[in-house]
Design an enzyme around this catalytic site. Sequence first.
Site, PDB file in Angstrom:
ATOM      1  N   HIS A 174     -10.441 -38.826  24.165  1.00  0.00           N
ATOM      2  CA  HIS A 174     -11.376 -39.579  23.322  1.00  0.00           C
ATOM      3  C   HIS A 174     -12.031 -40.617  24.236  1.00  0.00           C
ATOM      4  O   HIS A 174     -11.377 -41.104  25.181  1.00  0.00           O
ATOM      5  CB  HIS A 174     -10.671 -40.398  22.238  1.00  0.00           C
ATOM      6  N   ASP A 191      -9.889 -43.564  24.983  1.00  0.00           N
ATOM      7  CA  ASP A 191      -8.662 -43.331  25.763  1.00  0.00           C
ATOM      8  C   ASP A 191      -8.916 -43.644  27.227  1.00  0.00           C
ATOM      9  O   ASP A 191      -8.022 -44.088  27.948  1.00  0.00           O
ATOM     10  CB  ASP A 191      -8.229 -41.848  25.733  1.00  0.00           C
TER      11      ASP A 191
HETATM   12  C1  XLS Z   1      -4.818 -36.695  14.981  1.00  0.00           C
HETATM   13  C2  XLS Z   1      -5.590 -35.683  15.695  1.00  0.00           C
HETATM   14  C3  XLS Z   1      -6.313 -36.183  16.942  1.00  0.00           C
HETATM   15  C4  XLS Z   1      -7.370 -35.196  17.322  1.00  0.00           C
HETATM   16  C5  XLS Z   1      -8.436 -35.737  18.212  1.00  0.00           C
HETATM   17  O1  XLS Z   1      -3.997 -36.401  14.123  1.00  0.00           O
HETATM   18  O2  XLS Z   1      -4.754 -34.616  16.002  1.00  0.00           O
HETATM   19  O3  XLS Z   1      -5.410 -36.410  17.972  1.00  0.00           O
HETATM   20  O4  XLS Z   1      -6.819 -34.077  17.945  1.00  0.00           O
HETATM   21  O5  XLS Z   1      -9.124 -36.764  17.616  1.00  0.00           O
END
Ligand code: XLS
Length: 443
Positions: free
Chosen positions: A108, A111
């Site tokens: 993301h 991140d």
């Molecule tokens: C959260 C989601 C997130 C997505 C990406 O539950 O799995 O990690 O994969 O935003």
Amino acid sequence: MASILTGDREYFKGIDQIKYEGPESDNPLAYRWYDENLVVAGKTLKDHFKFAVSYWHSFNGNGADPFGGATHNFAWDEKADAVERAKDKMDAAFEFFTKLGLPYYCFHDVDVVDYGNDINENDRRLQTLVDYAKEKQAASGIKLLWGTANLFSHKRYMNGAATNPDFHVLTHGAAQVKAALDATIALGGENYVFWGGREGYMSLLNTNMKREQEHLAKFLHASKDYARKNGFTGNFFLEPKPCEPTKHQYDYDAATCLAFLQKYDLMNDFKLNLEVNHATLAGHTFQHEMQVAADAGLLGSLDANRGDIQNGWDTDQFPNDITEVTEYMMVLLRAGGLQGGGINFDAKIRRNSTDMADLFYAHIGGADVFARSLIIADKILQKSDYTKIVTDRYSSFDGGKGKEFEEGKLTLEDLRAYAVENGEPATISGKQEYLENLINRYI
Ligand code: XLS
Ligand code: NI
Ligand code: NI
């Protein structure tokens, strides 16, 4: 001397390149099943899986839970300046990816580098880290499986991003998606994910559901159009999840997403990124979700993890159940593989897993369980009577009146006449226990 792979310092000291050593190895820091060059069903394991490490769980998730703070104290998290800190983190991340020998990563926007409230400054920060990542990708050969924007953590998104009742909030979401798409394109990212954690509602009392969903569709179209205009040729993925953090999420499960994509004319560009723990939260098995997607041509990518069967939230544990993963791999092989995506470990080590090596054990175990399960699934499909049993179950539709029915040639009266003529049907077993035993036989 500083190396582009490890920066100035080595973060995972004492851990060398992880290698495939075979099932007889008792080295816990080696692959026992994931031999990336092994060919199964016509493809190498590396190509079947396209394993990815997720930036958020591995380099940001610090073990904090609602009852206590961080237990994972990262050496890359020390500098005061956000960009310098982010570069240290990226050094650590690429050292980890390289030592682990998995080919991809996912992130993301937030991140990679911390965001503040100034859009232009956030864009500049991300751009700096994209330039840094470009060098690291080139030096290591590690690739970006997908990028995404976090439209759920900042407090402005408490009522959603694209589905927020306030247009002004929606525009901030758009600014973030634009920058995350630019980053994904610049890094040669193969796909782009939309997980709508807060795209839904908490109470119908204050919600216009129809309007919110229309806004989400418009938002996705605008994002897609922007990316295509700027040369992105990869897939967009919706990631279904029924709830958490929002009570009712619009992308509840694969079938709900399919209806949404069809209704809003997004089928040409979007596929699904399915996650194990999201499937179980929706009351489905993961293999069910995979099959729904595969049947609709939407089996794009997988977020690998597992839930905890004793509780009901997204615990994001690393996968380790051979029987379950074998069933996923049977669906995967029968579907002809993933469309554009790969297998991203959207999973985190536990709060009390505090050794540097724990992050390695987790990913090694995850890759090994998928590799071993794919090998088993391929044997079941090639060598057992599994496929024949399932095919034969529908043989009454392969000829005669059954076939005419499938071709749309029979009326309701025709069907009734057949029933009258042929009397009571024979009792035919579904052989569930036989098939369950068959899977265990190959494991
Ligand atoms: C959260 C989601 C997130 C997505 C990406 O539950 O799995 O990690 O994969 O935003
Ligand atoms: Ni996920
Ligand atoms: Ni999740």
